[in-house]
Design an enzyme around this catalytic site. Structure first.
Site, PDB file in Angstrom:
ATOM      1  N   SER A  15      20.092   0.767  41.134  1.00  0.00           N
ATOM      2  CA  SER A  15      21.110   1.561  40.452  1.00  0.00           C
ATOM      3  C   SER A  15      20.910   3.051  40.722  1.00  0.00           C
ATOM      4  O   SER A  15      21.860   3.818  40.663  1.00  0.00           O
ATOM      5  CB  SER A  15      21.022   1.310  38.945  1.00  0.00           C
ATOM      6  OG  SER A  15      19.738   1.663  38.482  1.00  0.00           O
ATOM      7  N   GLY A  47      21.101  -0.070  32.802  1.00  0.00           N
ATOM      8  CA  GLY A  47      20.353  -0.797  31.769  1.00  0.00           C
ATOM      9  C   GLY A  47      21.113  -1.128  30.508  1.00  0.00           C
ATOM     10  O   GLY A  47      20.856  -2.140  29.865  1.00  0.00           O
ATOM     11  N   CYS A  77      15.828  -3.775  41.726  1.00  0.00           N
ATOM     12  CA  CYS A  77      16.280  -3.371  40.397  1.00  0.00           C
ATOM     13  C   CYS A  77      16.188  -4.597  39.501  1.00  0.00           C
ATOM     14  O   CYS A  77      16.787  -5.634  39.816  1.00  0.00           O
ATOM     15  CB  CYS A  77      17.732  -2.892  40.502  1.00  0.00           C
ATOM     16  SG  CYS A  77      18.495  -2.498  38.923  1.00  0.00           S
ATOM     17  N   ASN A  78      15.427  -4.486  38.427  1.00  0.00           N
ATOM     18  CA  ASN A  78      15.267  -5.631  37.528  1.00  0.00           C
ATOM     19  C   ASN A  78      16.568  -5.967  36.816  1.00  0.00           C
ATOM     20  O   ASN A  78      16.891  -7.126  36.592  1.00  0.00           O
ATOM     21  CB  ASN A  78      14.183  -5.340  36.493  1.00  0.00           C
ATOM     22  CG  ASN A  78      12.810  -5.339  37.107  1.00  0.00           C
ATOM     23  OD1 ASN A  78      12.117  -6.338  37.091  1.00  0.00           O
ATOM     24  ND2 ASN A  78      12.396  -4.213  37.674  1.00  0.00           N
ATOM     25  N   THR A  79      17.313  -4.914  36.427  1.00  0.00           N
ATOM     26  CA  THR A  79      18.546  -5.151  35.679  1.00  0.00           C
ATOM     27  C   THR A  79      19.538  -5.934  36.540  1.00  0.00           C
ATOM     28  O   THR A  79      20.144  -6.904  36.085  1.00  0.00           O
ATOM     29  CB  THR A  79      19.146  -3.803  35.228  1.00  0.00           C
ATOM     30  OG1 THR A  79      18.105  -3.042  34.596  1.00  0.00           O
ATOM     31  CG2 THR A  79      20.283  -3.989  34.259  1.00  0.00           C
ATOM     32  N   CYS A 196      10.909  -2.538  35.275  1.00  0.00           N
ATOM     33  CA  CYS A 196      12.021  -1.680  35.693  1.00  0.00           C
ATOM     34  C   CYS A 196      11.444  -0.815  36.799  1.00  0.00           C
ATOM     35  O   CYS A 196      10.366  -0.225  36.625  1.00  0.00           O
ATOM     36  CB  CYS A 196      12.516  -0.824  34.539  1.00  0.00           C
ATOM     37  SG  CYS A 196      13.717   0.430  35.058  1.00  0.00           S
ATOM     38  N   THR A 197      12.151  -0.744  37.919  1.00  0.00           N
ATOM     39  CA  THR A 197      11.571  -0.061  39.081  1.00  0.00           C
ATOM     40  C   THR A 197      11.478   1.460  38.885  1.00  0.00           C
ATOM     41  O   THR A 197      10.847   2.148  39.674  1.00  0.00           O
ATOM     42  CB  THR A 197      12.370  -0.402  40.351  1.00  0.00           C
ATOM     43  OG1 THR A 197      13.755  -0.102  40.124  1.00  0.00           O
ATOM     44  CG2 THR A 197      12.220  -1.873  40.687  1.00  0.00           C
TER      45      THR A 197
HETATM   46  N1  DGL Z   1      15.642   0.523  38.044  1.00  0.00           N
HETATM   47  C1  DGL Z   1      16.403  -0.457  37.390  1.00  0.00           C
HETATM   48  C2  DGL Z   1      15.582  -1.640  36.944  1.00  0.00           C
HETATM   49  O1  DGL Z   1      14.631  -1.990  37.605  1.00  0.00           O
HETATM   50  C3  DGL Z   1      17.388  -0.102  36.328  1.00  0.00           C
HETATM   51  C4  DGL Z   1      17.590   1.229  35.852  1.00  0.00           C
HETATM   52  C5  DGL Z   1      18.924   1.421  35.192  1.00  0.00           C
HETATM   53  O2  DGL Z   1      19.847   1.702  35.923  1.00  0.00           O
HETATM   54  O3  DGL Z   1      19.018   1.268  33.967  1.00  0.00           O
HETATM   55  O4  DGL Z   1      15.904  -2.277  35.968  1.00  0.00           O
END
Ligand code: DGL
Length: 278
Positions: A15, A47, A77-79, A196-197
């Site tokens: 993101s 998120g 990206c985890n989300t 979250c990255t």
């Molecule tokens: N970096 C993203 C993750 O790993 C999400 C950050 C976001 O856009 O809220 O979840």
């Protein structure tokens, strides 16, 4: 063109800036490949967005990277991995091109837990979206039915990173608040996933408030190892990833804004191009 003749760079999507923490580890481990990094900075953070919106934005990004020739895309990206990966893999990919692949960051992270935890009590710090999706507990239950998972949303952490406040005094309050809330759920937790990255960019502050002796998992190295392993096990895909050692940065925000922030995170000069996702 025959499918086997189609080749392209490896796409890495986030993101915003967080995926750069994954990209830099991937490039150190696998420098021979070409990469395209795409950050949807104009629409970050993801998120707090709904399932449908994260899915739609992520699919647009994947399609964009496919149009650039990528045969393999990593959702760094985890989300996006939590809310969009499964639907894209199961519903969209077969219609787009069944030979291409989209991989996420949650599964490789969970695979690591067995060698780290002694108590089987796992903490997950992530965006509200990642925690609400229950993707981590579900994946952990599949692999380790006896483990207990405790999730804590940290909604202020991504904005702190995106607005360059990760070293500021204000960051301490929110870092402590969410870590305390996680350990209030269970004092048995001995392993914490930074799910979250963006969070590795807050690593120093996080470690200031983390109880001592707890394993803290950053995903960069894990995802890089898992990608290397994937390419070894899938030579047909490996041959479709071009090997010129290059990197291109794309962002939905202005090229200048992306480049100045990305250079800060990577400690290197970054030249970016602004793109529009539809
Ligand atoms: N970096 C993203 C993750 O790993 C999400 C950050 C976001 O856009 O809220 O979840």
């Amino acid at each position: 063109m025959a499918i086997s003749d189609r080749k392209g760079a490896i796409g890495v999507f986030d993101s915003g800036y967080g995926g750069l923490t994954i990209l830099s580890r991937i490039r150190s481990a696998l420098p021979q490949y070409d990469y395209i990094y795409l950050g949807d900075n104009a629409r970050a953070p993801y998120g707090s967005r709904s399932f449908d919106v994260v899915y739609r934005f992520t699919l647009q990004a994947v399609n964009y990277l496919f149009a650039q020739g990528c045969q393999l895309v990593i959702l760094a990206c985890n989300t996006a991995s939590a809310k969009a990966l499964r639907t894209i893999q199961q519903n969209d990919l077969p219609g787009i091109d069944a030979q291409r692949r989209v991989l996420g960051v949650i599964r490789p992270t969970v695979e690591k837990l067995g060698e780290l935890t002694k108590t089987g009590a796992i903490g997950v710090l992530g965006t509200a979206g990642t925690i609400q999706s229950e993707s981590y507990p579900m994946e952990i239950r599949k692999m380790y039915p006896d483990f207990r998972t405790y999730g804590q949303p940290c909604p202020m952490w991504v904005p702190l990173v995106e607005y360059r406040e990760s070293d500021g005094d204000g960051a301490d309050y929110f870092v402590k608040k969410y870590i305390d809330a996680l350990f209030a759920q269970s004092s048995d937790i001995d392993t914490v996933i930074l799910g979250c990255t963006h969070y590795p960019l807050l690593y120093n502050k996080i470690m200031d408030y983390m109880p001592s002796g707890v394993n803290v998992i950053c995903q960069g190295e894990i995802v890089a190892d898992s990608l290397g392993d994937y390419l070894r096990r899938h030579p047909e895909m490996e041959q479709r990833c071009t090997q010129g050692g290059s990197i291109r940065y794309l962002s939905t925000e202005s090229a200048e804004k992306f480049a100045s922030m990305a250079s800060l995170f990577l400690g290197d000069d970054v030249h970016a191009k602004q793109v529009t996702l539809i």
